[in-house]
Every structure is written in C-alpha cells, then in structure tokens.
Design a protein around this motif. Structure first.
Motif, PDB file in Angstrom:
ATOM      1  N   ALA A 178       0.837  -1.197   0.000  1.00  0.00           N
ATOM      2  CA  ALA A 178       0.000   0.000   0.000  1.00  0.00           C
ATOM      3  C   ALA A 178       0.871   1.245   0.000  1.00  0.00           C
ATOM      4  CB  ALA A 178      -0.933  -0.019   1.210  1.00  0.00           C
ATOM      5  N   ALA A 179       1.961   1.231   0.797  1.00  0.00           N
ATOM      6  CA  ALA A 179       2.835   2.393   0.875  1.00  0.00           C
ATOM      7  C   ALA A 179       3.480   2.671  -0.489  1.00  0.00           C
ATOM      8  CB  ALA A 179       3.916   2.153   1.933  1.00  0.00           C
ATOM      9  N   ILE A 180       3.964   1.600  -1.142  1.00  0.00           N
ATOM     10  CA  ILE A 180       4.584   1.786  -2.455  1.00  0.00           C
ATOM     11  C   ILE A 180       3.571   2.354  -3.443  1.00  0.00           C
ATOM     12  CG2 ILE A 180       5.589   0.582  -4.436  1.00  0.00           C
ATOM     13  CD1 ILE A 180       6.860  -1.369  -2.514  1.00  0.00           C
ATOM     14  N   ALA A 219       1.624   6.589  -6.808  1.00  0.00           N
ATOM     15  CA  ALA A 219       0.454   7.307  -7.309  1.00  0.00           C
ATOM     16  C   ALA A 219       0.581   8.803  -7.028  1.00  0.00           C
ATOM     17  CB  ALA A 219      -0.816   6.743  -6.672  1.00  0.00           C
ATOM     18  N   TYR A 220       1.093   9.127  -5.842  1.00  0.00           N
ATOM     19  CA  TYR A 220       1.243  10.534  -5.482  1.00  0.00           C
ATOM     20  C   TYR A 220       2.230  11.236  -6.406  1.00  0.00           C
ATOM     21  CZ  TYR A 220       3.017  14.555  -2.892  1.00  0.00           C
ATOM     22  OH  TYR A 220       3.440  15.800  -2.554  1.00  0.00           O
ATOM     23  N   ASP A 250       9.273  11.948 -11.807  1.00  0.00           N
ATOM     24  CA  ASP A 250       7.858  11.718 -11.468  1.00  0.00           C
ATOM     25  C   ASP A 250       7.092  11.244 -12.703  1.00  0.00           C
ATOM     26  OD1 ASP A 250       8.453  12.454  -8.960  1.00  0.00           O
ATOM     27  OD2 ASP A 250       7.486  14.422  -9.029  1.00  0.00           O
ATOM     28  N   ALA A 251       7.435  11.839 -13.849  1.00  0.00           N
ATOM     29  CA  ALA A 251       6.759  11.431 -15.082  1.00  0.00           C
ATOM     30  C   ALA A 251       7.079   9.964 -15.399  1.00  0.00           C
ATOM     31  CB  ALA A 251       7.196  12.322 -16.240  1.00  0.00           C
ATOM     32  N   LEU A 252       8.353   9.585 -15.187  1.00  0.00           N
ATOM     33  CA  LEU A 252       8.733   8.184 -15.434  1.00  0.00           C
ATOM     34  C   LEU A 252       7.975   7.245 -14.502  1.00  0.00           C
ATOM     35  CD1 LEU A 252      12.586   8.567 -15.961  1.00  0.00           C
ATOM     36  CD2 LEU A 252      10.844   8.065 -17.683  1.00  0.00           C
ATOM     37  N   ILE A 253       7.790   7.697 -13.255  1.00  0.00           N
ATOM     38  CA  ILE A 253       7.024   6.879 -12.306  1.00  0.00           C
ATOM     39  C   ILE A 253       5.609   6.656 -12.833  1.00  0.00           C
ATOM     40  CG2 ILE A 253       5.890   6.976 -10.052  1.00  0.00           C
ATOM     41  CD1 ILE A 253       8.532   8.100  -8.950  1.00  0.00           C
ATOM     42  N   ALA A 254       5.030   7.701 -13.420  1.00  0.00           N
ATOM     43  CA  ALA A 254       3.681   7.557 -13.985  1.00  0.00           C
ATOM     44  C   ALA A 254       3.677   6.471 -15.061  1.00  0.00           C
ATOM     45  CB  ALA A 254       3.219   8.890 -14.567  1.00  0.00           C
ATOM     46  N   PHE A 307       2.695  -1.423 -14.635  1.00  0.00           N
ATOM     47  CA  PHE A 307       2.176  -2.224 -13.528  1.00  0.00           C
ATOM     48  C   PHE A 307       0.733  -2.647 -13.819  1.00  0.00           C
ATOM     49  CE2 PHE A 307       0.224  -2.207  -9.192  1.00  0.00           C
ATOM     50  CZ  PHE A 307       0.846  -3.354  -8.739  1.00  0.00           C
ATOM     51  N   VAL A 308      -0.064  -1.702 -14.297  1.00  0.00           N
ATOM     52  CA  VAL A 308      -1.468  -2.005 -14.597  1.00  0.00           C
ATOM     53  C   VAL A 308      -1.560  -3.030 -15.731  1.00  0.00           C
ATOM     54  CG1 VAL A 308      -3.621  -1.046 -15.506  1.00  0.00           C
ATOM     55  CG2 VAL A 308      -2.335   0.207 -13.762  1.00  0.00           C
ATOM     56  N   ILE A 309      -0.735  -2.845 -16.770  1.00  0.00           N
ATOM     57  CA  ILE A 309      -0.750  -3.812 -17.882  1.00  0.00           C
ATOM     58  C   ILE A 309      -0.447  -5.216 -17.368  1.00  0.00           C
ATOM     59  CG2 ILE A 309       0.456  -4.526 -19.995  1.00  0.00           C
ATOM     60  CD1 ILE A 309       0.781  -1.623 -20.707  1.00  0.00           C
TER      61      ILE A 309
END
Lengths: 332, 258
Positions: free
Chosen positions: A50-52, A57-58, A297-301, A307-309
C-alpha cells in the motif's frame, strides 16, 4: 493381496490424564506466537504494498497535473522540457509488440523443448538439455543485451531482408536494410531470455501427467503424439499458461537488454523490423539518469501504467485457467 | 470379431529382471479367462504383453509369440499402436480422460482411427454406453466431465471407451479392485454380457470373482521372490476351483497360502 495381519497388535497408550488437563485448546503459547507472526507478516506485506502504491500514485499525479500533452496519446517523451509534454503511446505500443513477438516465438519452442525432454529424449540426453536450459536462465540480462547489440542486430539483417522480399507488402514486415535496432529484434532477444523459465515450468508440469492417463491413451491405440495431445497437453494446459505469464512478466519488464538493442524514437510505426520505438522499462532506464525531479515523477507515472498492464495480463490468464477448472487434471 | 489368442513360449523382462518365464496358453474366442495368483507372480505383466503395453516401460522387453488367429503380434513389422487398436484394455483404477466429457471419452478411440460424421459418432457413443450398462445413468449429462461420475460409473465409462472401437479382445487388469461391492456386481454382470461379443481376459485377486465370471481360469505362481512367475495350471474354472490337478493350485484356491 490384503495386508498381512501384524503378529502382535501394539496396544494404544492409555490416554494421559496429565496431558488432557494441560491442554488449553488453541490458547497454547506456541500456537499464539506462530499465529501472531504469520498474521504480522501478512499485514506487513500489505502495508508495504500500500505504501509503495500510494507513493507512486502521489508522485505520478504531480507529473500528470503539469503535463501539456495527453498522457495516453502523445508520442513524445519530453518530460524535462518546458512546458513538459509526454505520453505513453509509443512506449505502450513498443512494450506490447516486443512482448507479443517474444511470446509468439518462445512459447511454442519452450513447449516443444519441454515435450522433448519429458517424452522423446533418451534419459541420458534429457538431463544435459535441461541443465543447459537452466544455464540460459542464469545469464545476466546485460550480457544478453550485449549479445543482442553486437551479434543479433548485424546478423538479423539478412533474415529481415528475406522477410521484406516476400512479406514486405504487409508493411509490418517491410525493411530498408539499416541496422535493425528494432522492436522485432528486441522481441527475438526477449524470446531467448524467457525461453528457460517457460521451458522449465512446462517441463515440470508435463512430467507430472498421471501415468494412468497416458496408459489409457496408449491402450486405445494412440501414437506417441496422440498420447501427448490427448493427455499431456490438456493436463499441462494451465501450467503452460502460468509459465507463459511468468515469461511475459519478464518480457514486459525487461530493461537492460532492451535498452541495449533498441534505438529509441518517438515514432509509432507499424514497421516493426525498422529501428525505433521504445518500451516502458527501456525508457525509464534510458531517461532516469538525465531527468530532474519532475522528469522522474513522469517516469514513475509510466511505470504505473506498466504495472497495470501486468495486472491485467495476469488477471486474464487466471480467467482462462479458471474457465475450464472442472475439466482440469486436478480432480483426476 | 472375437479372435482366438494363442501364446507360446512367452518370457518378459524388466531390464535384466525376468518377470515371467516361458508361458504358453490358448484363449478361446467369446470366453472369459481369469488369471489368478499371488501378488508379484506376473499375471498383470503377462496381461500387458497381450496388447504390447509391457514394452512402453523403459527397459522392458518380451520374447515369444502371441498369435491373434493367424497373426503374430510380435512379428517383425507389426506396429504396437495397431495391436492396441484391436486388443482393448481396462485398467485397475478407472482412468477416464479428465479433460474430456463423457461423450468425448467414449469417442476418443474412434477419433484416433479416423474421421467420423457426428451422427455416426453419436450412434457409436450411445451403443457403447448401452453396451457398458451406463447409458441410462449418463444420457442427460454426456457433456459433463467424465471425472465427475462415481468410481463404478467411471470404470464402466472406461469399458465403454474400450469397446467403442470394436476390439477383438478385451483385457481387464483387476477392473473391480477400486470399486465397492455394488459397482463390482455391475461390472461382473457386464462382463457376462460382453463375452458374447469379445474374447475377455481378466486379472483378479478375488477368487470368488474369478469363479463367478470366468469360463477358464489360469493359476500363476512363482517359486520365490526374485524368481520369474510361471503358469501353473489352466483349466475350466469349475475344475480349478473343485478339483485342480496341481497341488499348488489347490492350496491357493482353498486359501492355504497366498
């Protein structure tokens, strides 16, 4: 025959009064400690996850808020320019294409090798083959990347020209003769990399086919291939799907090898033999070092999308396995 | 379509171990022959040489002749796969294909042999299931998995699967040993029906069963552990159980050893 009667029956020990009065059901200390430990581990894992997720997401939301382009449809990845403009269209396409190429090549070969090892090879040949396949899994991905860039790229030119001559009209397989640092090459390299894991898991599953099932097919007059088709493949089906998902997971997320063979571009092109394109992981590896806070941050997005895929792919695989559960070998 | 089996000088090995030695016997068409004998005497091994299933075990081999009417099953150029299409087999534990429906299980052997029209398959499946006394119990769930049936039903499904390809001979390796008495009775009744169409050879540990279902009984024994099994006596079932000519047979059927 029936079990021979034992010469003398050992009398059951008399129930111990001491033991009974000491028993406190589930409140024994060992039980308590163990249940606490396992519960604690489970909760800790969930908390870390959850923390990750919350952190990613933030950070991703910060980048997405200032994005001038459309995150889903923009081709370029200019997260460090002002104003920032970045989208995942090329990356998503490249990731999916290279992984699909890898699966299309690797799964049939892996299943073939696994069947050869379990059902065709003489025993003294099967073990060395299995060992070599295991070794393939131990090679670091950067080594695969170097091999891909220095050997695969130049040596695939001839093959691609041949493909272009006969299938170039499909556009997908057209090729102009320049160094193929392309999605196709990355896919072929990924296929080699995911071959061991798919082979190994498939082999384990095929080897567990109940002997009784195989004999049932043999006794009906099935040839070796028919035995495999009637019993081994249906029995191993869900295992092969799981194995493929493990391989696909690696292909989707593979970073160094793809970054080494691919020459990235912001072009979304159906000509997958031609140099260019990009994948999520490759883009993160290539851009992370030179990115500022916002770029990261953009790369994290983009990582979140990967991850979703992966989640969607896994879910789909589970659905496929569950759909024919009552026909699986599990209730044999 | 039932054929006579004539076996002569048959010896079977597992690697270097000689499991059975020099067995010769004849099995008449449209009869039931039961194999009895203590554990490890090689009766299952012998049964599996009749459809060349013995040799699928690595290192296993067979010497001798098995004649099906005029054809030697171990002759040069004989394909074991085609042997198994004329000599069907039912196993100790029911083994329907778990990934197939009841219908597909029965049709499995036919599909191996070639292409059939759906209507032809339907006919054969119904006929075979009726032949195995299973039709009334499964006709409403032909498309359900075969592994969802009870143990006794599964074994009759396996019999239906074996007879669907119209074999010459039906081998049964302790077909009732995993079944309850009622299911066993159903299978025994079925064997009585089937022998009008097939030559049947059945291995059993249950001497009452041998006495109930068979016309002829063969008694196998081995002189010691590690020694090969041999055929001691083959005779009409009545004779074997009332007045056998060999002392060892009498000791065995009367329960004095084994």
């Amino acid at each position: 025959m029936t079990a021979p009667p034992t010469d003398k029956e050992t009398p059951a020990p008399p129930p111990s009064q001491v033991l009974l009065s000491d028993a406190k059901g589930s409140t024994r200390r060992g039980d308590k400690i163990f249940s606490g430990l396992s519960k604690g581990s489970g909760i800790t894992l969930l908390l870390i996850m959850a923390a990750i997720a919350a952190f990613l997401a933030y950070r991703a939301s910060i980048a997405l808020a200032d994005n001038e382009g459309n995150f889903l449809t923009t081709f370029e990845w200019d997260a460090n320019s002002i104003p920032p403009k970045f989208g995942i269209a090329v990356l998503a396409f490249g990731t999916v294409v290279s992984s699909v190429v890898a699966m299309v090549i690797a799964v049939p070969i892996a299943v073939g090798i696994a069947l050869f090892i379990t059902h065709y090879a003489p025993r003294r040949l099967a073990a060395p083959i299995a060992y070599v396949i295991d070794l393939l899994a131990a090679v670091p991905s950067i080594v695969y990347g170097l091999w891909g860039a220095l050997f695969l790229v130049p040596h695939l030119v001839g093959t691609y020209e041949w493909l272009d001559r006969y299938l170039g009209w499909t556009v997908v397989l057209s090729f102009d003769g320049t160094a193929p640092r392309s999605l196709m090459t990355a896919g072929i390299l990924l296929a080699v990399m995911i071959l061991p894991i798919i082979t190994n898991v498939s082999r384990e599953v095929f080897a567990q086919t109940p002997r009784l099932q195989e004999e049932a097919a043999l006794a009906l007059g099935a040839t070796r291939w028919e035995v495999i088709r009637m019993t081994v493949l249906p029995f191993g089906r869900s295992g092969v799907i799981s194995a493929s998902m493990l391989g696909l997971g690696r292909a989707l997320g593979e970073t160094m090898a793809v970054a080494t063979v691919l020459s990235p571009s912001a072009l979304l092109s159906a000509e997958i033999l031609q140099a260019g394109g990009g994948t999520f992981a490759q883009n993160i590896a290539a851009s992370f070092g030179e990115s500022g806070q916002f770029g990261r941050d953009a790369l994290i997005a983009s990582g979140l999308v990967l991850f979703v895929i992966t989640l969607v792919v896994n879910g789909a695989a589970r659905l496929i396995i569950a759909r024919r559960k009552e026909y699986s070998g599990a209730n044999a | 379509m039932a054929k006579r089996i004539d076996i002569s000088g048959l010896t079977a090995y597992y690697g270097d171990f000689k499991a059975i030695e020099d067995i010769s016997m004849a099995v008449e068409p449209r009869s039931v022959t039961a194999f009895i004998g203590p554990s490890g005497c090689g009766k299952s091994t012998f049964l599996r040489t009749i459809n060349r299933m013995h040799e699928v075990i690595p290192g296993a081999r067979v010497e001798g002749k098995v004649m099906l009417d005029d054809e030697n099953l171990y002759g040069t150029g004989v394909d074991p796969v085609s042997v198994r299409r004329v000599v069907g087999m039912v196993f100790q534990r029911p083994n329907p294909f778990p990934t197939m429906s009841v219908y597909e299980n029965v049709a499995a052997g036919l599909k191996l042999n070639g292409r059939y029209k759906k209507s032809e398959l339907d006919d054969v499946v119904e006929k075979s299931l009726r032949g195995a006394n299973l039709w009334n119990e499964v006709k409403d769930r032909l498309n359900r998995p075969g592994s969802g049936l009870s143990g006794g039903q599964q074994q009759r499904l396996c019999i239906a699967r074996a007879i669907a390809v119209e074999p010459q001979v039906l081998l049964m390796d302790e077909p009732c040993s995993a079944l309850d008495p009622i299911s066993t009775l159903a299978i025994e009744d079925l064997i009585g029906d089937l022998k009008t169409r097939f030559t049947i050879v059945i291995v059993t540990h249950n001497m009452q069963q041998a006495a109930r279902v068979s016309d002829r009984t063969a008694f196998f024994n081995l002189s010691a552990v590690g020694e090969p099994g041999r055929l001691i006596e083959l005779d009409d079932t009545d004779k074997i159980f009332s007045n056998p000519s060999v002392q060892a047979t009498e000791d065995y059927v009367s329960g004095r050893f084994g």
